[in-house]
Design an enzyme around this catalytic site. Sequence first.
Site: not given
Length: 261
Positions: A12, A15-17, A93, A95, A120, A151, A155, A162
């Site tokens: 990934g 991706g952002r993460m 990580g 989800t 999280n 958030h 979202k 979390t």
Amino acid sequence: MPPMTTAIIMHGAAGRMGQRILSLAADNNDFSISAGVDLKPGTLRALGVPSDAPLVQALPAKAGSVVIDFSHATVTPGVIAHCAEHGMPLVIGTTGVSPDEQAALIEQAASAIPIIWAPNMAIGVNVVFEIAARIAKTLGLDYDIEIVEAHHHHKVDAPSGTAYGMSDAICEATGRTRSDLVHGREGHTGARTRGEIGMHALRMGDVVGDHTAYFVGGGERITLGHMAHTRDIFANGALRAAAYLATQQPGRYTMKDVLGL
Ligand code: NAD
């Protein structure tokens, strides 16, 4: 002897993460980057990651590297099978996989590899989970518990993973289950029942993620909160989990293990 570096493969990567994890790893001598994996062709440099490691489209079989997966729920089961087959420790990580499927997948893989799957990865959040569980257990059912999360307005799901992590930690410590959760009361709800846990979601602006647990009873109130300022807290937690798994035997681990809680 030089300190051991942890070699990572980022699944990934675009991706952002993925991009944040790779950037932080590239800046940290405790880590080396073996490869990035994503659907999109290109290079890690083109993603802004200062590394000559390759960006590939299929997960390599590279013993000695820890795989970090922040991709999509539909592909994570395949990542687990690949890592178990090739003996690569795995930090997940991602989800969106149902709790039952997640438990079955981890169970299968844990005999072959060290594996961790946390909704999280933020270090502070996991400390808060632990403290929330301890407070709830100590106070008992005479204290009402309400969890409020906030958030950003993009979202799409509620409550957050979390918030569930917080309620799960409290439930586990106090013999409750998710059937004790009451989501966003409305209308003639009747009086609050003993032991229920209220869950509430706010959606507003660009909030990265706020989680607050209230423990109220006996003329007093405890407020336990965590506010995320940046997504890097998840990336740093994932890297810390990867460094931890690199030295572990096969088995299922949690962020509690990683943090020594
Ligand atoms: P994103 O959409 O920005 O990135 C996902 C990346 O995975 C994309 O680049 C996509 O191309 C890639 N991908 C999808 N399928 C793939 C495949 N088959 N092979 C290789 N790459 C593939 O999403 P994101 O914001 O980075 O979040 C990713 C996941 O991590 C989500 O499930 C999100 O909820 C979760 N997340 C978890 C935490 C945590 O602390 N556990 C924190 C933030 C986000």
